[in-house]
Design a protein around this motif. Structure first.
Motif, mmCIF file in Angstrom:
data_model
loop_
_atom_site.group_PDB
_atom_site.id
_atom_site.type_symbol
_atom_site.label_atom_id
_atom_site.label_comp_id
_atom_site.label_asym_id
_atom_site.label_seq_id
_atom_site.Cartn_x
_atom_site.Cartn_y
_atom_site.Cartn_z
ATOM 1 N N TYR A 25 37.740 -7.789 -18.082
ATOM 2 C CA TYR A 25 37.607 -8.327 -16.731
ATOM 3 C C TYR A 25 38.462 -7.538 -15.738
ATOM 4 N N ARG A 32 33.986 -7.285 -14.053
ATOM 5 C CA ARG A 32 34.650 -8.169 -13.098
ATOM 6 C C ARG A 32 33.691 -8.632 -12.010
ATOM 7 N N ASN A 33 32.898 -7.726 -11.466
ATOM 8 C CA ASN A 33 31.950 -8.079 -10.403
ATOM 9 C C ASN A 33 30.886 -9.055 -10.901
ATOM 10 N N LEU A 35 31.100 -11.203 -13.462
ATOM 11 C CA LEU A 35 31.689 -12.520 -13.707
ATOM 12 C C LEU A 35 32.027 -13.233 -12.401
ATOM 13 N N ASN A 36 32.514 -12.496 -11.420
ATOM 14 C CA ASN A 36 32.801 -13.113 -10.118
ATOM 15 C C ASN A 36 31.532 -13.657 -9.477
ATOM 16 N N ASN A 37 30.436 -12.913 -9.614
ATOM 17 C CA ASN A 37 29.143 -13.377 -9.094
ATOM 18 C C ASN A 37 28.697 -14.651 -9.804
ATOM 19 N N PHE A 39 30.704 -16.911 -11.284
ATOM 20 C CA PHE A 39 31.568 -18.008 -10.848
ATOM 21 C C PHE A 39 31.165 -18.499 -9.454
ATOM 22 N N ASN A 40 30.885 -17.571 -8.553
ATOM 23 C CA ASN A 40 30.464 -17.941 -7.203
ATOM 24 C C ASN A 40 29.121 -18.668 -7.223
#
Length: 237
Positions: A25, A32-33, A35-37, A39-40
């Protein structure tokens, strides 16, 4: 000759996988991008956003949905019902139900074994110390029927229940069977409703689900408080 401790080996393996995931991550931008997408996407509270994300993978959409359900199980408490609604909208209500149910079962099994292997200290960091204590009281009160009851109540955190069960002396197969049986009605209902959700209907049903969950939660908290108060009273001289 000393015998190897299989539980220690399993613990080291799980910890190594967790370290690998965390390092990926922070060190790999694409991971990272993505997983962030994700989560968002869950944080949006909009099943159409989840639907579009899953659908963007084309022929691999079912595989992606399956993996997302497992991911949200491990990273409690992401809202799984959004994914269930999306599956029903994309694949039809009965195919979506099969996909949601089977992937939720896989996620529940993974949470159970993580708790069994790593123990309470680690699970409290993944979930919540207060949440686990609530389920400790619930398990103490309802005993062997706890899992089935928890699965039948839609407001109960599916993931924390799985982790909490793994911290008890409960065996895997009774847990797995109770989870499968108890989760099936909610999955069928959510999938059937999810297959019809559009626009205002989506908001209306979501509001009803939240209202129902809050109502049942109040009743449950009152029951737990009453039981705890009675137990305290009996201990007093």
């Amino acid at each position: 000759m000393e015998k190897k401790n299989p539980k220690l080996g399993g613990k080291l393996l799980v910890l190594a996988l967790i370290v690998l995931a965390v390092c990926s991550y922070f060190l790999i931008p694409s991971v990272r991008n993505t997983l962030n997408n994700i989560f968002n996407m869950f944080a949006s509270g909009d099943f159409t956003v989840v639907k579009e994300f899953v659908n963007s993978y084309g022929p691999y959409a079912m595989v992606v949905s399956f993996l997302l359900m497992i991911l949200q199980s491990v990273l409690a408490p992401l809202p799984a019902f959004l994914l269930t609604f999306a599956n029903a909208n994309l694949f039809g209500w009965w195919q979506g139900a099969i996909l949601s149910w089977s992937s939720a079962m896989a996620g529940a099994a993974l949470c159970f074994w993580i708790a069994k292997i790593l123990g309470r200290d680690v699970v409290e960091k993944i979930t919540s110390k207060a949440g686990l204590k609530q389920f400790d009281l619930f398990f103490e009160r309802y005993g062997k029927q706890s899992i089935l009851i928890c699965r039948l109540l839609p407001f109960m955190s599916f993931d924390i229940v799985s982790y909490a069960a793994g911290l008890t002396s409960m065996k895997f197969w009774p847990f797995f069977l109770a989870t499968g049986l108890g989760q099936l009605p909610a999955t069928l209902v959510y999938s059937y409703v999810g297959g019809m959700l559009t626009g205002g209907a989506k908001l209306f049903v979501t509001a009803l689900l939240i209202l129902f969950a809050l109502s049942v939660l109040v009743v449950l908290i009152r029951q737990i408080y009453t039981a705890k108060h009675k137990a305290t009273s009996t201990l007093r001289p």
